[in-house]
Write a protein that holds these residues in place. Structure first.
Motif: not given
Length: 226
Positions: A67-69, A99-103
């Motif tokens: 989703r981040s991409f 979203t990237w940070h959450d991953a």
């Protein structure tokens, strides 16, 4: 009376010893050699039901990366000279970063619980969805609607993992995982969903006005200030 306390102490020691699995591994290893020949298999940070829920968490991480991409591609779509929608570019780049940070945060959590990350675990519905949307060019209102759908899917997935972790089953029940999701992920999804739902409603109303081009321009200016 002394005999009673002696028996009670022996029983307590026996119960505690039966729960010290790492201790048992070390004792068994030391009985055969002066040094530990192998790493004791139970001397890890794992406890509770992390083994039963770990695969769900791994998929959740990978879905965040995907989703981040997606958000990043949507951002670059509005940053070119043809579109030049800097407000939309800022919105989707921010969603991509969050979203990237959450991953990354969830990977750190998995390793804290003694697990490890597998970047190959992805749900089939995510793969099929990516294939369907590969050549789909989104306009402003459609892109916000898609972002809203993405956030809802991530929120529902968090609820599903929470449901697995709260099952009254020794393989899955893990209140610490449930608590982590409740405090670190669900409030973020709630706030983002509310924000995107408001943007969708407002932009839809503006585009139905007398001058949709001007309305879209002003809405993009508004997004730049957020």
């Amino acid at each position: 009376m002394k005999a009673f306390f002696t028996v009670l102490s022996v029983l307590l020691v026996g119960v505690l010893a039966s729960e010290e699995y790492c201790y048992d591994d070390v004792v068994r290893a030391c009985k055969t050699t002066n040094k530990l020949s192998t790493s004791p298999i139970n001397c890890t940070a794992k406890y509770g039901a992390i083994d039963g829920v770990e695969e769900y968490l791994q998929k959740y991480v990978n879905h965040h990366f995907i989703r981040s991409f997606e958000y990043l591609l949507m951002s670059t779509h509005y940053a070119n000279y043809e579109k030049n929608r800097l407000g939309f570019e800022k919105l989707f780049r921010g969603l991509s970063d969050e979203t990237w940070h959450d991953a990354i945060e969830l990977i750190q959590y998995i390793t804290k619980r003694g697990g490890e990350m597998n970047f190959q675990t992805v749900s089939n519905d995510i793969i099929s969805e990516e294939q369907q949307d590969a050549n789909f060019e989104l306009y402003e209102l459609q892109s916000i609607a898609k972002a809203l759908d993405i956030e809802k899917k991530l929120a529902v997935e968090a609820h599903r993992i929470h449901g697995e972790a709260t099952r009254k089953n020794s393989k899955f029940h893990d209140p610490e995982i449930s608590s982590h999701l409740e405090h670190e992920f669900m409030p973020k999804h709630r706030d983002t969903i509310r924000k995107l739902a408001g943007y969708t409603s407002d932009l839809s109303t503006l585009l139905n006005g007398p001058d949709s081009s001007l309305s879209l321009y002003l809405f993009d200016e508004y997004l730049q200030k957020q």
